[in-house]
Every structure is written in structure tokens, then in C-alpha cells.
Scaffold this motif. Sequence first.
Motif, PDB file in Angstrom:
ATOM      1  N   GLU A 263      -4.901   3.052   6.965  1.00  0.00           N
ATOM      2  CA  GLU A 263      -4.895   2.542   5.599  1.00  0.00           C
ATOM      3  C   GLU A 263      -3.864   1.441   5.372  1.00  0.00           C
ATOM      4  OE1 GLU A 263      -7.047   3.096   3.416  1.00  0.00           O
ATOM      5  OE2 GLU A 263      -8.040   4.973   3.988  1.00  0.00           O
ATOM      6  N   ARG A 264      -3.185   1.037   6.431  1.00  0.00           N
ATOM      7  CA  ARG A 264      -2.203  -0.047   6.360  1.00  0.00           C
ATOM      8  C   ARG A 264      -1.125   0.250   5.282  1.00  0.00           C
ATOM      9  NH1 ARG A 264      -7.045  -1.729   5.971  1.00  0.00           N
ATOM     10  NH2 ARG A 264      -6.785  -2.524   3.854  1.00  0.00           N
ATOM     11  N   VAL A 265      -0.663   1.494   5.293  1.00  0.00           N
ATOM     12  CA  VAL A 265       0.342   1.928   4.326  1.00  0.00           C
ATOM     13  C   VAL A 265       1.669   1.245   4.614  1.00  0.00           C
ATOM     14  CG1 VAL A 265       1.720   3.935   3.599  1.00  0.00           C
ATOM     15  CG2 VAL A 265      -0.765   4.155   3.882  1.00  0.00           C
ATOM     16  N   THR A 266       2.309   0.750   3.555  1.00  0.00           N
ATOM     17  CA  THR A 266       3.593   0.064   3.704  1.00  0.00           C
ATOM     18  C   THR A 266       4.763   0.876   3.140  1.00  0.00           C
ATOM     19  OG1 THR A 266       3.323  -1.104   1.589  1.00  0.00           O
ATOM     20  CG2 THR A 266       2.461  -2.192   3.570  1.00  0.00           C
ATOM     21  N   ALA A 267       4.458   1.908   2.329  1.00  0.00           N
ATOM     22  CA  ALA A 267       5.502   2.757   1.751  1.00  0.00           C
ATOM     23  C   ALA A 267       4.895   4.116   1.433  1.00  0.00           C
ATOM     24  CB  ALA A 267       6.090   2.135   0.487  1.00  0.00           C
ATOM     25  N   THR A 268       5.738   5.146   1.391  1.00  0.00           N
ATOM     26  CA  THR A 268       5.230   6.491   1.098  1.00  0.00           C
ATOM     27  C   THR A 268       6.077   7.145   0.019  1.00  0.00           C
ATOM     28  OG1 THR A 268       6.584   7.524   2.833  1.00  0.00           O
ATOM     29  CG2 THR A 268       4.364   6.814   3.451  1.00  0.00           C
ATOM     30  N   ALA A 269       5.433   8.061  -0.715  1.00  0.00           N
ATOM     31  CA  ALA A 269       6.114   8.892  -1.738  1.00  0.00           C
ATOM     32  C   ALA A 269       5.443  10.259  -1.675  1.00  0.00           C
ATOM     33  CB  ALA A 269       5.969   8.265  -3.116  1.00  0.00           C
ATOM     34  N   ARG A 270       6.120  11.245  -1.099  1.00  0.00           N
ATOM     35  CA  ARG A 270       5.509  12.562  -0.939  1.00  0.00           C
ATOM     36  C   ARG A 270       6.566  13.653  -0.792  1.00  0.00           C
ATOM     37  NH1 ARG A 270       5.338  13.741   4.603  1.00  0.00           N
ATOM     38  NH2 ARG A 270       5.892  11.987   5.946  1.00  0.00           N
TER      39      ARG A 270
ATOM     40  N   ARG B 171       0.869  -1.185   0.000  1.00  0.00           N
ATOM     41  CA  ARG B 171       0.000   0.000   0.000  1.00  0.00           C
ATOM     42  C   ARG B 171       0.902   1.231   0.000  1.00  0.00           C
ATOM     43  NH1 ARG B 171      -5.379   0.665  -0.459  1.00  0.00           N
ATOM     44  NH2 ARG B 171      -5.795   1.624   1.565  1.00  0.00           N
ATOM     45  N   LEU B 172       0.958   1.928  -1.121  1.00  0.00           N
ATOM     46  CA  LEU B 172       1.816   3.096  -1.268  1.00  0.00           C
ATOM     47  C   LEU B 172       0.997   4.368  -1.107  1.00  0.00           C
ATOM     48  CD1 LEU B 172       4.522   4.422  -2.071  1.00  0.00           C
ATOM     49  CD2 LEU B 172       3.786   4.240  -4.457  1.00  0.00           C
ATOM     50  N   LEU B 173       1.375   5.213  -0.162  1.00  0.00           N
ATOM     51  CA  LEU B 173       0.737   6.514  -0.007  1.00  0.00           C
ATOM     52  C   LEU B 173       1.508   7.530  -0.829  1.00  0.00           C
ATOM     53  CD1 LEU B 173      -0.737   8.185   3.116  1.00  0.00           C
ATOM     54  CD2 LEU B 173       0.945   9.445   1.736  1.00  0.00           C
ATOM     55  N   SER B 174       0.804   8.217  -1.740  1.00  0.00           N
ATOM     56  CA  SER B 174       1.441   9.212  -2.605  1.00  0.00           C
ATOM     57  C   SER B 174       0.758  10.558  -2.439  1.00  0.00           C
ATOM     58  CB  SER B 174       1.365   8.784  -4.076  1.00  0.00           C
ATOM     59  OG  SER B 174       1.873   9.814  -4.902  1.00  0.00           O
ATOM     60  N   GLY B 175       1.585  11.594  -2.224  1.00  0.00           N
ATOM     61  CA  GLY B 175       1.070  12.954  -2.163  1.00  0.00           C
ATOM     62  C   GLY B 175       1.569  13.803  -3.309  1.00  0.00           C
ATOM     63  N   HIS B 176       2.186  13.172  -4.316  1.00  0.00           N
ATOM     64  CA  HIS B 176       2.721  13.899  -5.461  1.00  0.00           C
ATOM     65  C   HIS B 176       1.613  14.352  -6.406  1.00  0.00           C
ATOM     66  CE1 HIS B 176       6.867  13.225  -4.472  1.00  0.00           C
ATOM     67  NE2 HIS B 176       6.775  11.907  -4.549  1.00  0.00           N
ATOM     68  N   SER B 177       1.879  15.408  -7.158  1.00  0.00           N
ATOM     69  CA  SER B 177       0.976  15.804  -8.235  1.00  0.00           C
ATOM     70  C   SER B 177       1.151  14.833  -9.399  1.00  0.00           C
ATOM     71  CB  SER B 177       1.283  17.229  -8.704  1.00  0.00           C
ATOM     72  OG  SER B 177       2.407  17.241  -9.569  1.00  0.00           O
TER      73      SER B 177
END
Length: 250
Positions: free
Chosen positions: A243-250, A195-201
Motif C-alpha cells: 500500500e506504499r504506506v509512509t507513516a503509521t498510527a496504531r 499514505r497513513l496506515l491507521s489501526g485505531h478505533s
Amino acid sequence: MNATDRTPADLLRSALAEDPARPLVTFYDDATGERVELSVATFANWVAKTANLLQDELNAEPGDRLALLLPAHWQTAVWLLACSSVGVVAEVGGAAADADLVVSGPDSLDAALACSGERVALALRPLGGRFPQPPAGFVDYAVEVPSQGDRFAPYAPVDPDEPALAVDGARFTGAELVERARSDAAALGLGRGSRLLSGHSFGTWEGLSSGLYAPLAAGGSVVLCRHLDQLTPDGLEKRVESERVTATAR
């Protein structure tokens, strides 16, 4: 995902065959409080309907250029996969005047009017709602898409070696896009169930990859966050946990 997948549409078909019920895109808009979760099956249904709209109602053909003037949003992800399904080149942030057709959000309607071809407008309201008053010169996506077919078959096979995406000065064929997405997924440590959380445009390849393509290529899912800067650190921590996020990109 299958090693033989060579377009984003192939990746989606493989995901649908593998586990249609699992989440694929969870979308947050932290300016409005909106949250939408789409399973693989629900997302694929939206893609099929949108691809049918492109092919049958808007008369789009493989190789046509579509200026995609939308922010990071779950409906933008749908349009990207619909373009791949038809063979249309999605030009993210592209010049409307140079495109065969344009898809616009509510903040870019004036720029989209420069397109001499078909124009589609999205209100980007919660639950895919329509405009209260349809913008002049545009087809309202939310009005037209519900009646489209739930299954899609292209009139012509999509060639993975033809252009598929343009963003921020870079261009990719379908095959190049899939290969790059797989490489990015590996670099982010993504795998099945991630589950990747992304805050990028969505205005760069990095944003498109983290917000859609890399999780899809890995057999994972994305928690796509618009206006993430409006979320407090405590709120972000709670979201990662819930959200059981396992990785992030922001």
C-alpha cells in the motif's frame, strides 16, 4: 489543501478540485478479508448522496445532533463528512436518547432504538451491501442512499464556528477540527501524497484524526484497518509495502 478551508467539507472540496482520481480511503477488515479503495471522487460521491439523504429525506438541519454508532469503517468516514456538509453535529458514540437522529451499525441497534427521531442502520457488509432483512424501526442506508443525488448543496451555509463534532468528551467546531487536523498531520509528518496506515478505533479524537481528518487535511490518504490485531506481523509488513504506506498510527 487551501489555507481558507475551515470545515471538513471544505477540505474534501479542495481535494476533489486538486486530484479527484487519487486514492483517499483504503479500508481493510482483517476479520473478513474485505478491502475497499475509494478515490477522492468516489468518496465525495458517497458523501454527496449521504448529505442529500440527511437533508432531504431525514430532514436534518444545521445544529441537529446525530448519534454516530459505527466502528472505524469507510462508511463511517462518509457519514462524518456528510454531517459536516449539512452542518449536523456528529456525536461519535453519543447517547441515542439525547440525539435528534441516530446512525447505527448492526451491533448497536438495540441502543439506537432509544432515539425518538429518525434512525438509520448500516449492515457494514462488503461493497456497502444491505441487510438481508431490514431491522424494524430503521431506514436501511444501503437501500436509500443509491437513489440520492450525486451533487449536494446545503439549504443553509455551514458556519465553521458552530459545533461540528463530539467524541470522547471533547467537542469541536468545524474550524477547530480543521486546525487540529492540520496540527496532527504536521506532527505525523504527513504531506501531499502521504499514505497513513491507521489501526485505531474511531472512539477517540486520535482515531478520528489518524483515520480520516489528518490525511485529508494534509492532501494525503489513509489505509484504514479494522481488526488489525488479527493480522500477523508478516502480513502487516506486506501491507505496508503493497500500500506504499509512509507513516503509521496504531
